[in-house]
Design a protein around this motif. Sequence first.
Motif, PDB file in Angstrom:
ATOM      1  N   MET A  43       0.833  -1.191   0.000  1.00  0.00           N
ATOM      2  CA  MET A  43       0.000   0.000   0.000  1.00  0.00           C
ATOM      3  C   MET A  43       0.868   1.241   0.000  1.00  0.00           C
ATOM      4  O   MET A  43       1.821   1.330   0.760  1.00  0.00           O
ATOM      5  CB  MET A  43      -0.917   0.017   1.226  1.00  0.00           C
ATOM      6  CG  MET A  43      -1.606   1.346   1.449  1.00  0.00           C
ATOM      7  SD  MET A  43      -2.714   1.314   2.849  1.00  0.00           S
ATOM      8  CE  MET A  43      -4.107   0.545   2.095  1.00  0.00           C
TER       9      MET A  43
ATOM     10  N   LEU B  95      -8.616   6.996   2.982  1.00  0.00           N
ATOM     11  CA  LEU B  95      -8.285   5.646   2.553  1.00  0.00           C
ATOM     12  C   LEU B  95      -9.035   5.332   1.261  1.00  0.00           C
ATOM     13  O   LEU B  95     -10.249   5.492   1.179  1.00  0.00           O
ATOM     14  CB  LEU B  95      -8.678   4.648   3.637  1.00  0.00           C
ATOM     15  CG  LEU B  95      -8.385   3.172   3.380  1.00  0.00           C
ATOM     16  CD1 LEU B  95      -6.892   2.938   3.270  1.00  0.00           C
ATOM     17  CD2 LEU B  95      -8.980   2.332   4.510  1.00  0.00           C
ATOM     18  N   ASP B  96      -8.298   4.921   0.230  1.00  0.00           N
ATOM     19  CA  ASP B  96      -8.882   4.563  -1.058  1.00  0.00           C
ATOM     20  C   ASP B  96      -8.791   3.048  -1.198  1.00  0.00           C
ATOM     21  O   ASP B  96      -7.719   2.502  -1.487  1.00  0.00           O
ATOM     22  CB  ASP B  96      -8.121   5.262  -2.190  1.00  0.00           C
ATOM     23  CG  ASP B  96      -8.777   5.067  -3.546  1.00  0.00           C
ATOM     24  OD1 ASP B  96      -9.452   4.047  -3.733  1.00  0.00           O
ATOM     25  OD2 ASP B  96      -8.594   5.931  -4.425  1.00  0.00           O
ATOM     26  N   ILE B  97      -9.924   2.376  -0.957  1.00  0.00           N
ATOM     27  CA  ILE B  97      -9.948   0.921  -0.972  1.00  0.00           C
ATOM     28  C   ILE B  97      -9.580   0.363  -2.341  1.00  0.00           C
ATOM     29  O   ILE B  97      -8.801  -0.585  -2.469  1.00  0.00           O
ATOM     30  CB  ILE B  97     -11.338   0.395  -0.556  1.00  0.00           C
ATOM     31  CG1 ILE B  97     -11.673   0.828   0.869  1.00  0.00           C
ATOM     32  CG2 ILE B  97     -11.396  -1.123  -0.688  1.00  0.00           C
ATOM     33  CD1 ILE B  97     -10.787   0.251   1.919  1.00  0.00           C
ATOM     34  N   GLU B  98     -10.120   0.958  -3.392  1.00  0.00           N
ATOM     35  CA  GLU B  98      -9.908   0.434  -4.743  1.00  0.00           C
ATOM     36  C   GLU B  98      -8.443   0.487  -5.157  1.00  0.00           C
ATOM     37  O   GLU B  98      -7.899  -0.465  -5.712  1.00  0.00           O
ATOM     38  CB  GLU B  98     -10.757   1.208  -5.748  1.00  0.00           C
ATOM     39  CG  GLU B  98     -10.609   0.709  -7.180  1.00  0.00           C
ATOM     40  CD  GLU B  98     -11.490   1.460  -8.156  1.00  0.00           C
ATOM     41  OE1 GLU B  98     -11.229   1.382  -9.375  1.00  0.00           O
ATOM     42  OE2 GLU B  98     -12.441   2.130  -7.710  1.00  0.00           O
ATOM     43  N   ASN B  99      -7.787   1.611  -4.887  1.00  0.00           N
ATOM     44  CA  ASN B  99      -6.397   1.784  -5.309  1.00  0.00           C
ATOM     45  C   ASN B  99      -5.390   1.394  -4.235  1.00  0.00           C
ATOM     46  O   ASN B  99      -4.177   1.495  -4.455  1.00  0.00           O
ATOM     47  CB  ASN B  99      -6.151   3.239  -5.728  1.00  0.00           C
ATOM     48  CG  ASN B  99      -6.950   3.624  -6.952  1.00  0.00           C
ATOM     49  OD1 ASN B  99      -7.077   2.838  -7.882  1.00  0.00           O
ATOM     50  ND2 ASN B  99      -7.507   4.825  -6.945  1.00  0.00           N
ATOM     51  N   GLU B 100      -5.882   0.981  -3.052  1.00  0.00           N
ATOM     52  CA  GLU B 100      -5.025   0.586  -1.929  1.00  0.00           C
ATOM     53  C   GLU B 100      -4.006   1.667  -1.589  1.00  0.00           C
ATOM     54  O   GLU B 100      -2.804   1.422  -1.461  1.00  0.00           O
ATOM     55  CB  GLU B 100      -4.325  -0.746  -2.234  1.00  0.00           C
ATOM     56  CG  GLU B 100      -5.282  -1.916  -2.390  1.00  0.00           C
ATOM     57  CD  GLU B 100      -4.564  -3.249  -2.418  1.00  0.00           C
ATOM     58  OE1 GLU B 100      -3.450  -3.333  -1.866  1.00  0.00           O
ATOM     59  OE2 GLU B 100      -5.092  -4.201  -2.988  1.00  0.00           O
ATOM     60  N   THR B 101      -4.505   2.898  -1.473  1.00  0.00           N
ATOM     61  CA  THR B 101      -3.657   4.012  -1.074  1.00  0.00           C
ATOM     62  C   THR B 101      -4.260   4.697   0.141  1.00  0.00           C
ATOM     63  O   THR B 101      -5.480   4.678   0.334  1.00  0.00           O
ATOM     64  CB  THR B 101      -3.495   5.052  -2.198  1.00  0.00           C
ATOM     65  OG1 THR B 101      -4.782   5.537  -2.576  1.00  0.00           O
ATOM     66  CG2 THR B 101      -2.783   4.457  -3.398  1.00  0.00           C
ATOM     67  N   CYS B 102      -3.400   5.279   0.945  1.00  0.00           N
ATOM     68  CA  CYS B 102      -3.849   6.045   2.106  1.00  0.00           C
ATOM     69  C   CYS B 102      -3.168   7.403   2.069  1.00  0.00           C
ATOM     70  O   CYS B 102      -1.943   7.486   2.135  1.00  0.00           O
ATOM     71  CB  CYS B 102      -3.510   5.312   3.402  1.00  0.00           C
ATOM     72  SG  CYS B 102      -4.157   6.141   4.874  1.00  0.00           S
TER      73      CYS B 102
ATOM     74  N   THR C  87      -2.927  -5.375   3.541  1.00  0.00           N
ATOM     75  CA  THR C  87      -3.861  -5.546   2.438  1.00  0.00           C
ATOM     76  C   THR C  87      -5.241  -4.993   2.798  1.00  0.00           C
ATOM     77  O   THR C  87      -5.545  -4.720   3.969  1.00  0.00           O
ATOM     78  CB  THR C  87      -4.011  -7.028   2.071  1.00  0.00           C
ATOM     79  OG1 THR C  87      -4.666  -7.705   3.159  1.00  0.00           O
ATOM     80  CG2 THR C  87      -2.655  -7.670   1.817  1.00  0.00           C
ATOM     81  N   VAL C  88      -6.097  -4.851   1.788  1.00  0.00           N
ATOM     82  CA  VAL C  88      -7.454  -4.363   2.008  1.00  0.00           C
ATOM     83  C   VAL C  88      -8.222  -5.304   2.936  1.00  0.00           C
ATOM     84  O   VAL C  88      -8.920  -4.875   3.853  1.00  0.00           O
ATOM     85  CB  VAL C  88      -8.197  -4.212   0.667  1.00  0.00           C
ATOM     86  CG1 VAL C  88      -9.676  -3.913   0.904  1.00  0.00           C
ATOM     87  CG2 VAL C  88      -7.575  -3.106  -0.162  1.00  0.00           C
ATOM     88  N   ARG C  89      -8.102  -6.619   2.729  1.00  0.00           N
ATOM     89  CA  ARG C  89      -8.797  -7.580   3.585  1.00  0.00           C
ATOM     90  C   ARG C  89      -8.306  -7.487   5.027  1.00  0.00           C
ATOM     91  O   ARG C  89      -9.099  -7.549   5.986  1.00  0.00           O
ATOM     92  CB  ARG C  89      -8.591  -9.003   3.063  1.00  0.00           C
ATOM     93  CG  ARG C  89      -9.219 -10.077   3.930  1.00  0.00           C
ATOM     94  CD  ARG C  89     -10.730  -9.895   4.042  1.00  0.00           C
ATOM     95  NE  ARG C  89     -11.420 -10.507   2.926  1.00  0.00           N
ATOM     96  CZ  ARG C  89     -12.738 -10.470   2.748  1.00  0.00           C
ATOM     97  NH1 ARG C  89     -13.492  -9.813   3.615  1.00  0.00           N
ATOM     98  NH2 ARG C  89     -13.304 -11.053   1.709  1.00  0.00           N
TER      99      ARG C  89
END
Length: 267
Positions: free
Chosen positions: A1, A179-186, A208-210
């Motif tokens: 991430m 937090l951007d879940i789709e792009n996995e960025t914070c 990870t997102v999960r």
Amino acid sequence: MKEKKEILRPVPWSEFNTRFAPEGTHEPENPELLFAETIKYVEAYSTGKYFWFIANLVKGTTVSCGGMIERTVALKPSQLLNKTPEALFSIIHPEDQGKMFAFSNYWARFYLGVPVEKRSGLRPTIYIRMKNAQQLYSWFMVQYISHLFDHSGNLVYAFTLSTDISHIKTEGEAMMSILDIENETCHLFYCSEAQQVTESKENVQGITVREMEVLKFLSTGLSSKQIARELGLSIKTVDNHRQNMLRKTNTKNTGELVAFGINMGFI
């Protein structure tokens, strides 16, 4: 991430506008009913003492509020309901007021600029100090949980949740995370009177997102069995996610892991 840090300029109270929609925008009736599922979720999974309110962004007023208001902050429901938010602003720590306004302004502009289909994957959280029910400043986590728009795409209502996290966070500085879940960025945002500076770096933890989903449920006090049921996973898989996060963050137990998540803006 990936993690990005940005520094914003504080916004004075006198320059903060609570109206984010043009006059004449249609306002659906019964906003509390429209946010019913959100309210139900908040009441089930709050991480501590909390209160929520629904802001009318056309009039700049609070149209509904609930939760543990008088047990959580130095306010009564009557000071919020059908009023502009001066009373709420007054309990924010003086050093954090301008930062809160800067974060809110940035979030509104950012959110409205994102394509509609991508908005559901964004999770904004602001960390500031507010006066608790004992008239002492405590750290709060302010989350813009949900929004309602009219047919023209104007932002009409916003559901905001404020949770006392003083049992987890006792120091630091005001900040906002998106937090951007789709792009996995914070994206992490801070405030300073100095010249604006932008930094970026890789987040070496690689959560990870999960794993972040599991972490959010851990922060509410749910057991591995309960989290497994909520996410449709096996208990062993949930325990593996927790152990992986402990290793990646170099934390010793769930309490330290949750504190890490809050400080990093993942929760």
